[in-house]
Motif scaffolding. Sequence first.
Motif, PDB file in Angstrom:
ATOM      1  N   GLY A  41      -6.516  -3.553  10.940  1.00 39.52           N
ATOM      2  CA  GLY A  41      -7.559  -4.336  10.952  1.00 39.52           C
ATOM      3  C   GLY A  41      -7.522  -5.077   9.462  1.00 39.52           C
ATOM      4  N   LEU A  42      -7.284  -4.283   8.502  1.00 42.36           N
ATOM      5  CA  LEU A  42      -7.239  -4.942   7.154  1.00 42.36           C
ATOM      6  C   LEU A  42      -5.910  -6.032   7.096  1.00 42.36           C
ATOM      7  CD1 LEU A  42      -8.542  -2.286   4.908  1.00 42.36           C
ATOM      8  CD2 LEU A  42      -9.479  -4.387   5.320  1.00 42.36           C
ATOM      9  N   LEU A  43      -4.698  -5.473   7.461  1.00 38.81           N
ATOM     10  CA  LEU A  43      -3.743  -6.399   7.365  1.00 38.81           C
ATOM     11  C   LEU A  43      -3.518  -7.475   8.236  1.00 38.81           C
ATOM     12  CD1 LEU A  43      -0.870  -3.248   7.681  1.00 38.81           C
ATOM     13  CD2 LEU A  43      -1.388  -5.105   5.408  1.00 38.81           C
ATOM     14  N   ALA A  44      -4.714  -7.705   9.103  1.00 45.93           N
ATOM     15  CA  ALA A  44      -4.757  -9.027   9.970  1.00 45.93           C
ATOM     16  C   ALA A  44      -5.424  -9.931   9.282  1.00 45.93           C
ATOM     17  CB  ALA A  44      -5.745  -8.559  11.086  1.00 45.93           C
ATOM     18  N   ARG A  45      -6.117  -9.747   7.955  1.00 44.25           N
ATOM     19  CA  ARG A  45      -6.617 -10.602   7.178  1.00 44.25           C
ATOM     20  C   ARG A  45      -5.512 -11.283   6.343  1.00 44.25           C
ATOM     21  NH1 ARG A  45     -12.168  -9.585   5.405  1.00 44.25           N
ATOM     22  NH2 ARG A  45     -11.619 -10.991   3.514  1.00 44.25           N
ATOM     23  N   ASP A  46      -5.755 -12.671   6.024  1.00 42.58           N
ATOM     24  CA  ASP A  46      -4.918 -13.514   5.206  1.00 42.58           C
ATOM     25  C   ASP A  46      -4.509 -13.073   3.831  1.00 42.58           C
ATOM     26  OD1 ASP A  46      -4.031 -14.968   7.620  1.00 42.58           O
ATOM     27  OD2 ASP A  46      -5.661 -16.353   7.107  1.00 42.58           O
ATOM     28  N   ASP A  47      -5.707 -12.222   3.463  1.00 40.41           N
ATOM     29  CA  ASP A  47      -5.869 -12.038   2.077  1.00 40.41           C
ATOM     30  C   ASP A  47      -5.413 -10.753   1.468  1.00 40.41           C
ATOM     31  OD1 ASP A  47      -8.067 -10.995   3.273  1.00 40.41           O
ATOM     32  OD2 ASP A  47      -9.440 -11.754   1.608  1.00 40.41           O
ATOM     33  N   VAL A  48      -4.599  -9.951   2.386  1.00 43.38           N
ATOM     34  CA  VAL A  48      -4.239  -8.534   2.274  1.00 43.38           C
ATOM     35  C   VAL A  48      -2.906  -8.473   2.272  1.00 43.38           C
ATOM     36  CG1 VAL A  48      -4.461  -6.297   3.120  1.00 43.38           C
ATOM     37  CG2 VAL A  48      -6.655  -7.505   3.090  1.00 43.38           C
ATOM     38  N   ALA A  49      -2.304  -8.070   1.384  1.00 44.61           N
ATOM     39  CA  ALA A  49      -0.780  -7.614   1.273  1.00 44.61           C
ATOM     40  C   ALA A  49      -0.216  -6.470   1.960  1.00 44.61           C
ATOM     41  CB  ALA A  49      -0.290  -7.948  -0.076  1.00 44.61           C
ATOM     42  N   ALA A  50      -1.198  -5.277   1.485  1.00 40.88           N
ATOM     43  CA  ALA A  50      -0.594  -3.885   1.954  1.00 40.88           C
ATOM     44  C   ALA A  50      -2.224  -3.247   2.064  1.00 40.88           C
ATOM     45  CB  ALA A  50       0.313  -3.379   0.876  1.00 40.88           C
ATOM     46  N   VAL A  51      -1.866  -1.925   2.769  1.00 43.90           N
ATOM     47  CA  VAL A  51      -2.916  -1.172   2.826  1.00 43.90           C
ATOM     48  C   VAL A  51      -2.441   0.351   3.116  1.00 43.90           C
ATOM     49  CG1 VAL A  51      -4.991  -0.339   4.358  1.00 43.90           C
ATOM     50  CG2 VAL A  51      -4.469  -2.944   4.184  1.00 43.90           C
ATOM     51  N   ASP A  52      -3.206   1.204   2.520  1.00 43.21           N
ATOM     52  CA  ASP A  52      -2.896   2.714   2.463  1.00 43.21           C
ATOM     53  C   ASP A  52      -4.119   3.473   2.951  1.00 43.21           C
ATOM     54  OD1 ASP A  52      -1.616   5.195   2.762  1.00 43.21           O
ATOM     55  OD2 ASP A  52      -1.913   5.319   0.500  1.00 43.21           O
ATOM     56  N   PHE A  53      -4.341   4.146   4.134  1.00 41.74           N
ATOM     57  CA  PHE A  53      -5.375   4.713   4.400  1.00 41.74           C
ATOM     58  C   PHE A  53      -5.528   6.245   4.401  1.00 41.74           C
ATOM     59  CE2 PHE A  53      -8.093   7.059   7.342  1.00 41.74           C
ATOM     60  CZ  PHE A  53      -9.276   6.744   7.257  1.00 41.74           C
ATOM     61  N   ARG A  54      -6.163   7.040   3.849  1.00 38.67           N
ATOM     62  CA  ARG A  54      -6.167   8.459   3.827  1.00 38.67           C
ATOM     63  C   ARG A  54      -7.452   8.935   4.102  1.00 38.67           C
ATOM     64  NH1 ARG A  54      -4.375   6.487  -0.823  1.00 38.67           N
ATOM     65  NH2 ARG A  54      -6.022   7.509  -2.050  1.00 38.67           N
ATOM     66  N   TYR A  55      -7.332  10.272   4.901  1.00 36.05           N
ATOM     67  CA  TYR A  55      -8.538  10.922   4.974  1.00 36.05           C
ATOM     68  C   TYR A  55      -8.109  12.492   4.955  1.00 36.05           C
ATOM     69  CZ  TYR A  55     -12.108  13.425   7.845  1.00 36.05           C
ATOM     70  OH  TYR A  55     -13.169  14.214   8.229  1.00 36.05           O
ATOM     71  N   LYS A  56      -9.249  13.175   4.127  1.00 39.70           N
ATOM     72  CA  LYS A  56      -9.222  14.604   3.780  1.00 39.70           C
ATOM     73  C   LYS A  56     -10.307  15.314   4.290  1.00 39.70           C
ATOM     74  CE  LYS A  56      -6.381  13.622  -0.587  1.00 39.70           C
ATOM     75  NZ  LYS A  56      -6.399  14.077  -1.951  1.00 39.70           N
ATOM     76  N   ASP A  57     -10.314  16.360   4.623  1.00 41.21           N
ATOM     77  CA  ASP A  57     -11.383  17.348   4.833  1.00 41.21           C
ATOM     78  C   ASP A  57     -11.032  18.769   4.125  1.00 41.21           C
ATOM     79  OD1 ASP A  57     -13.936  18.345   5.428  1.00 41.21           O
ATOM     80  OD2 ASP A  57     -13.431  18.115   7.800  1.00 41.21           O
ATOM     81  N   ASN A 102     -10.602   0.944  -2.694  1.00 37.88           N
ATOM     82  CA  ASN A 102      -9.908   0.351  -4.008  1.00 37.88           C
ATOM     83  C   ASN A 102      -9.048  -0.791  -3.746  1.00 37.88           C
ATOM     84  OD1 ASN A 102     -10.739   2.791  -5.749  1.00 37.88           O
ATOM     85  ND2 ASN A 102      -9.019   3.778  -4.174  1.00 37.88           N
ATOM     86  N   VAL A 103      -9.619  -1.765  -4.350  1.00 32.96           N
ATOM     87  CA  VAL A 103      -8.840  -3.049  -4.106  1.00 32.96           C
ATOM     88  C   VAL A 103      -8.243  -3.598  -5.310  1.00 32.96           C
ATOM     89  CG1 VAL A 103      -9.413  -5.591  -3.141  1.00 32.96           C
ATOM     90  CG2 VAL A 103     -10.564  -3.735  -2.387  1.00 32.96           C
ATOM     91  N   VAL A 104      -6.897  -4.042  -5.203  1.00 42.47           N
ATOM     92  CA  VAL A 104      -6.253  -4.322  -6.367  1.00 42.47           C
ATOM     93  C   VAL A 104      -5.473  -5.610  -6.152  1.00 42.47           C
ATOM     94  CG1 VAL A 104      -3.992  -3.683  -7.823  1.00 42.47           C
ATOM     95  CG2 VAL A 104      -5.701  -1.756  -6.972  1.00 42.47           C
ATOM     96  N   ASP A 105      -5.612  -6.580  -7.235  1.00 46.07           N
ATOM     97  CA  ASP A 105      -4.808  -7.813  -7.262  1.00 46.07           C
ATOM     98  C   ASP A 105      -3.842  -7.760  -8.232  1.00 46.07           C
ATOM     99  OD1 ASP A 105      -3.956 -10.329  -7.766  1.00 46.07           O
ATOM    100  OD2 ASP A 105      -5.736 -11.341  -7.737  1.00 46.07           O
ATOM    101  N   PRO A 106      -2.354  -7.229  -7.698  1.00 47.22           N
ATOM    102  CA  PRO A 106      -1.384  -7.016  -8.677  1.00 47.22           C
ATOM    103  C   PRO A 106      -1.004  -8.173  -9.967  1.00 47.22           C
ATOM    104  CG  PRO A 106      -0.546  -7.579  -6.429  1.00 47.22           C
ATOM    105  CD  PRO A 106      -2.017  -7.544  -6.422  1.00 47.22           C
ATOM    106  N   ARG A 107      -1.438  -9.392  -9.384  1.00 53.76           N
ATOM    107  CA  ARG A 107      -1.178 -10.302 -10.492  1.00 53.76           C
ATOM    108  C   ARG A 107      -2.509 -10.471 -11.712  1.00 53.76           C
ATOM    109  NH1 ARG A 107       1.254 -15.416  -7.669  1.00 53.76           N
ATOM    110  NH2 ARG A 107       3.251 -14.352  -6.760  1.00 53.76           N
ATOM    111  N   ASP A 108      -3.492 -10.008 -11.149  1.00 56.03           N
ATOM    112  CA  ASP A 108      -4.943  -9.905 -11.996  1.00 56.03           C
ATOM    113  C   ASP A 108      -5.603  -8.433 -11.822  1.00 56.03           C
ATOM    114  OD1 ASP A 108      -6.965 -10.600 -13.757  1.00 56.03           O
ATOM    115  OD2 ASP A 108      -7.678 -12.089 -12.562  1.00 56.03           O
ATOM    116  N   PRO A 109      -5.067  -7.556 -12.339  1.00 54.38           N
ATOM    117  CA  PRO A 109      -5.789  -6.096 -12.046  1.00 54.38           C
ATOM    118  C   PRO A 109      -7.480  -6.125 -12.493  1.00 54.38           C
ATOM    119  CG  PRO A 109      -3.680  -5.767 -13.117  1.00 54.38           C
ATOM    120  CD  PRO A 109      -3.833  -7.438 -13.224  1.00 54.38           C
ATOM    121  N   VAL A 110      -7.891  -6.958 -13.521  1.00 53.77           N
ATOM    122  CA  VAL A 110      -9.039  -7.080 -13.925  1.00 53.77           C
ATOM    123  C   VAL A 110      -9.980  -7.248 -12.862  1.00 53.77           C
ATOM    124  CG1 VAL A 110     -10.781  -7.957 -15.515  1.00 53.77           C
ATOM    125  CG2 VAL A 110      -8.443  -7.360 -16.338  1.00 53.77           C
ATOM    126  N   ARG A 111      -9.526  -8.218 -11.697  1.00 47.30           N
ATOM    127  CA  ARG A 111     -10.454  -8.775 -10.782  1.00 47.30           C
ATOM    128  C   ARG A 111     -10.340  -7.567  -9.989  1.00 47.30           C
ATOM    129  NH1 ARG A 111      -8.729 -12.887  -7.416  1.00 47.30           N
ATOM    130  NH2 ARG A 111     -10.622 -12.858  -7.144  1.00 47.30           N
TER     131      ARG A 111
END
Length: 137
Positions: A41-57, A102-111
């Motif tokens: 669902g997130l990768l279908a967006r034009d503004d997302v390059a990569a996604v990693d989902f984790r679940y812990k219990d 956690n959303v990271v912009d690799p060119r501008d980590p402050v954003r």
Amino acid sequence: MRLLVPAAVLLAVAGCSGGGGGTPPAPSPDAAGIGAAVEAGLLARDDVAAVDFRYKDTATDPASSTVDVTAKPGADPRAIHEEAVRLVWQSALQPLNSIGVNVVDPRDPVRGLSEVVDLLDPADTAPLEERYGPRPG
């Protein structure tokens, strides 16, 4: 013969009895499949390059999901965060106590943006219920 058992042992055994306030939700039958759907669902967006989902219990990290997103340069981290939270909130993932994004912009980590939604806190869940309806359960 009387057996003396320290109170700490009794409390530990009682804590493992499974009794308690209410019936917990049934565990998700396919947490990996749900995670793959959130990622897709997130990768279908034009503004997302990569996604990693984790679940812990686990005892140290109970019923928690984490979504790490690498945004494309110039993307709106808040919009991506909200979409990630919505996808996890509306999923059948059970049990679920928190959604970390956690959303990271690799060119501008402050954003970037890193926030955790505590699903045990009504102050965090009320706006989600209002916006997206109740969680499946």
